[in-house]
Design a protein around this motif. Structure first.
Motif, PDB file in Angstrom:
ATOM      1  N   VAL A 106       3.167  -1.249  -1.853  1.00  0.00           N
ATOM      2  CA  VAL A 106       2.883  -0.344  -1.562  1.00  0.00           C
ATOM      3  C   VAL A 106       1.289  -0.005  -1.708  1.00  0.00           C
ATOM      4  CG1 VAL A 106       5.229   0.914  -1.295  1.00  0.00           C
ATOM      5  CG2 VAL A 106       3.771   0.991  -3.507  1.00  0.00           C
ATOM      6  N   GLY A 107       0.735   1.107  -0.891  1.00  0.00           N
ATOM      7  CA  GLY A 107      -0.517   1.528  -1.166  1.00  0.00           C
ATOM      8  C   GLY A 107      -1.286   1.872   0.093  1.00  0.00           C
ATOM      9  N   ASN A 108      -2.554   2.633  -0.082  1.00  0.00           N
ATOM     10  CA  ASN A 108      -3.449   2.854   0.842  1.00  0.00           C
ATOM     11  C   ASN A 108      -4.472   2.062   0.965  1.00  0.00           C
ATOM     12  OD1 ASN A 108      -5.058   4.482   2.736  1.00  0.00           O
ATOM     13  ND2 ASN A 108      -4.490   6.207   2.037  1.00  0.00           N
ATOM     14  N   LEU A 109      -4.524   1.174   2.377  1.00  0.00           N
ATOM     15  CA  LEU A 109      -5.720   0.325   2.497  1.00  0.00           C
ATOM     16  C   LEU A 109      -7.011   1.037   2.672  1.00  0.00           C
ATOM     17  CD1 LEU A 109      -3.843  -1.857   5.244  1.00  0.00           C
ATOM     18  CD2 LEU A 109      -4.467  -2.710   2.770  1.00  0.00           C
ATOM     19  N   LEU A 110      -7.201   1.966   2.784  1.00  0.00           N
ATOM     20  CA  LEU A 110      -8.102   3.000   2.894  1.00  0.00           C
ATOM     21  C   LEU A 110      -8.932   3.391   1.637  1.00  0.00           C
ATOM     22  CD1 LEU A 110      -7.498   4.998   6.065  1.00  0.00           C
ATOM     23  CD2 LEU A 110      -8.607   2.685   6.093  1.00  0.00           C
ATOM     24  N   LEU A 111      -8.234   3.219   0.326  1.00  0.00           N
ATOM     25  CA  LEU A 111      -8.672   3.705  -1.019  1.00  0.00           C
ATOM     26  C   LEU A 111      -8.527   2.511  -1.779  1.00  0.00           C
ATOM     27  CD1 LEU A 111      -6.245   7.128  -0.920  1.00  0.00           C
ATOM     28  CD2 LEU A 111      -8.837   6.581  -0.387  1.00  0.00           C
ATOM     29  N   SER A 112      -9.708   1.714  -1.587  1.00  0.00           N
ATOM     30  CA  SER A 112     -10.026   0.767  -2.485  1.00  0.00           C
ATOM     31  C   SER A 112      -9.119  -0.032  -3.280  1.00  0.00           C
ATOM     32  CB  SER A 112     -11.144   0.916  -3.380  1.00  0.00           C
ATOM     33  OG  SER A 112     -11.076   2.215  -4.069  1.00  0.00           O
ATOM     34  N   ASP A 113      -8.978   0.062  -4.602  1.00  0.00           N
ATOM     35  CA  ASP A 113      -7.728  -0.395  -5.583  1.00  0.00           C
ATOM     36  C   ASP A 113      -6.358  -0.058  -5.142  1.00  0.00           C
ATOM     37  OD1 ASP A 113      -9.889  -1.816  -6.687  1.00  0.00           O
ATOM     38  OD2 ASP A 113      -9.858  -0.634  -8.470  1.00  0.00           O
ATOM     39  N   GLU A 114      -6.202   1.215  -4.441  1.00  0.00           N
ATOM     40  CA  GLU A 114      -4.989   1.664  -4.092  1.00  0.00           C
ATOM     41  C   GLU A 114      -4.167   0.839  -3.264  1.00  0.00           C
ATOM     42  OE1 GLU A 114      -2.520   3.959  -2.495  1.00  0.00           O
ATOM     43  OE2 GLU A 114      -1.895   3.825  -4.420  1.00  0.00           O
ATOM     44  N   SER A 115      -4.870   0.034  -2.641  1.00  0.00           N
ATOM     45  CA  SER A 115      -4.293  -1.227  -1.629  1.00  0.00           C
ATOM     46  C   SER A 115      -3.691  -2.341  -2.126  1.00  0.00           C
ATOM     47  CB  SER A 115      -5.356  -1.577  -0.415  1.00  0.00           C
ATOM     48  OG  SER A 115      -6.441  -2.013  -1.195  1.00  0.00           O
ATOM     49  N   VAL A 116      -3.903  -2.688  -3.357  1.00  0.00           N
ATOM     50  CA  VAL A 116      -3.386  -3.914  -4.082  1.00  0.00           C
ATOM     51  C   VAL A 116      -2.015  -4.234  -3.791  1.00  0.00           C
ATOM     52  CG1 VAL A 116      -2.690  -2.836  -6.399  1.00  0.00           C
ATOM     53  CG2 VAL A 116      -3.490  -5.228  -6.308  1.00  0.00           C
ATOM     54  N   GLY A 117      -0.980  -3.407  -3.747  1.00  0.00           N
ATOM     55  CA  GLY A 117       0.256  -3.646  -3.429  1.00  0.00           C
ATOM     56  C   GLY A 117       0.380  -4.201  -1.955  1.00  0.00           C
ATOM     57  N   VAL A 118       0.009  -3.803  -1.078  1.00  0.00           N
ATOM     58  CA  VAL A 118       0.047  -4.561   0.178  1.00  0.00           C
ATOM     59  C   VAL A 118      -0.749  -5.744   0.396  1.00  0.00           C
ATOM     60  CG1 VAL A 118      -0.591  -3.625   2.865  1.00  0.00           C
ATOM     61  CG2 VAL A 118       0.169  -1.906   1.325  1.00  0.00           C
ATOM     62  N   HIS A 119      -1.896  -5.758  -0.357  1.00  0.00           N
ATOM     63  CA  HIS A 119      -2.573  -6.788  -0.070  1.00  0.00           C
ATOM     64  C   HIS A 119      -1.842  -8.225  -0.625  1.00  0.00           C
ATOM     65  CE1 HIS A 119      -6.528  -5.616   1.577  1.00  0.00           C
ATOM     66  NE2 HIS A 119      -6.393  -4.805   0.886  1.00  0.00           N
ATOM     67  N   ILE A 120      -1.080  -7.866  -2.046  1.00  0.00           N
ATOM     68  CA  ILE A 120      -0.225  -8.974  -2.526  1.00  0.00           C
ATOM     69  C   ILE A 120       0.759  -9.301  -1.696  1.00  0.00           C
ATOM     70  CG2 ILE A 120       1.074  -9.379  -4.518  1.00  0.00           C
ATOM     71  CD1 ILE A 120      -0.997  -7.820  -6.401  1.00  0.00           C
ATOM     72  N   VAL A 121       1.470  -8.350  -1.107  1.00  0.00           N
ATOM     73  CA  VAL A 121       2.447  -8.700  -0.323  1.00  0.00           C
ATOM     74  C   VAL A 121       2.199  -9.521   0.811  1.00  0.00           C
ATOM     75  CG1 VAL A 121       4.518  -7.748   1.203  1.00  0.00           C
ATOM     76  CG2 VAL A 121       4.420  -7.057  -1.222  1.00  0.00           C
ATOM     77  N   ASN A 122       1.185  -9.082   1.661  1.00  0.00           N
ATOM     78  CA  ASN A 122       0.551  -9.912   2.556  1.00  0.00           C
ATOM     79  C   ASN A 122      -0.048 -11.426   2.254  1.00  0.00           C
ATOM     80  OD1 ASN A 122       1.093  -7.950   4.450  1.00  0.00           O
ATOM     81  ND2 ASN A 122      -0.935  -6.765   4.067  1.00  0.00           N
ATOM     82  N   GLN A 123      -0.517 -11.506   1.048  1.00  0.00           N
ATOM     83  CA  GLN A 123      -0.707 -12.642   0.543  1.00  0.00           C
ATOM     84  C   GLN A 123       0.252 -13.516   0.285  1.00  0.00           C
ATOM     85  OE1 GLN A 123      -3.332 -12.514  -2.755  1.00  0.00           O
ATOM     86  NE2 GLN A 123      -4.767 -10.962  -1.759  1.00  0.00           N
ATOM     87  N   LEU A 124       1.525 -13.007  -0.343  1.00  0.00           N
ATOM     88  CA  LEU A 124       2.722 -13.982  -0.686  1.00  0.00           C
ATOM     89  C   LEU A 124       3.439 -14.339   0.452  1.00  0.00           C
ATOM     90  CD1 LEU A 124       4.203 -11.800  -3.476  1.00  0.00           C
ATOM     91  CD2 LEU A 124       3.365 -13.925  -3.467  1.00  0.00           C
ATOM     92  N   GLU A 125       3.403 -13.304   1.638  1.00  0.00           N
ATOM     93  CA  GLU A 125       4.038 -13.818   2.843  1.00  0.00           C
ATOM     94  C   GLU A 125       3.123 -15.001   3.679  1.00  0.00           C
ATOM     95  OE1 GLU A 125       6.290 -11.086   5.589  1.00  0.00           O
ATOM     96  OE2 GLU A 125       4.375 -10.541   5.626  1.00  0.00           O
ATOM     97  N   ARG A 126       1.894 -14.659   3.237  1.00  0.00           N
ATOM     98  CA  ARG A 126       0.788 -15.837   4.099  1.00  0.00           C
ATOM     99  C   ARG A 126       0.896 -17.234   3.354  1.00  0.00           C
ATOM    100  NH1 ARG A 126      -4.711 -14.349   2.465  1.00  0.00           N
ATOM    101  NH2 ARG A 126      -3.947 -15.680   0.621  1.00  0.00           N
TER     102      ARG A 126
END
Length: 167
Positions: free
Chosen positions: A11-31
């Motif tokens: 979870v997180g907001n992709l527009l708020l710098s560090d707040e996006s970390v959860g979304v980035h990690i899930v996308n990296q794991l999926e990749r």
């Protein structure tokens, strides 16, 4: 043996710098990994109550997010079960109100996940911006390792995807 019913929720907001970390990690794991049947990865973004159906009655829910703990920025924290809702009293952003409410609603309807595990990192900045700070970016490998280690305790080992090769 039945494969555990596991949700990995970033979870997180992709527009708020560090707040996006959860979304980035899930996308990296999926990749980077193939997960066995019974494991679902979800980019929850800033959704709150909209995630009800994803979380309801799961055996295991693993949440990845930016969290405020009072620790130094970049500090990785892991929490389990009853520790998780208490953490969301210190909100980083509006979506955490939704997660707190969501977990409360699931408890009221007797559909709470059996086990909750959170991997979080203390943000350095939640200012508008598309990139995470270098402090939080350096914490991402430790966060992924914590998730993979927890999955191992559940007898789940994702397989790294093969690197593309040029012939």
């Amino acid at each position: 043996m039945k494969q555990p019913d596991i949700l990995i929720l970033g979870v997180g907001n992709l527009l708020l710098s560090d707040e996006s970390v959860g979304v980035h990690i899930v996308n990296q794991l999926e990749r980077d990994y193939d997960f066995p049947p019974g494991v679902e990865l979800v980019d929850g973004g800033t959704a709150g109550m909209e995630l009800l159906d994803f979380i309801a009655s799961r055996e295991h829910v693993l949440i990845v997010d930016a969290v405020l703990t009072g620790d130094a920025p970049g500090t990785v924290v892991t929490l389990q079960d009853n520790e998780v809702p208490a953490l969301f009293n210190n909100k980083v952003s509006p979506h955490q109100l939704g997660l707190c409410d969501l977990l409360g609603a699931l408890k009221l309807t007797d559909e709470s996940p059996q086990n909750i595990f959170l991997v979080g990192v203390v943000p350095e900045s939640v200012d508008p911006g598309l990139d995470m700070t270098s402090t939080v970016s350096r914490a991402v490998p430790a966060m992924k390792q914590a998730l993979l280690a927890h999955l191992a305790t559940l007898a789940v080992t994702p397989r790294a995807k093969a690197e593309a090769t040029c012939v």
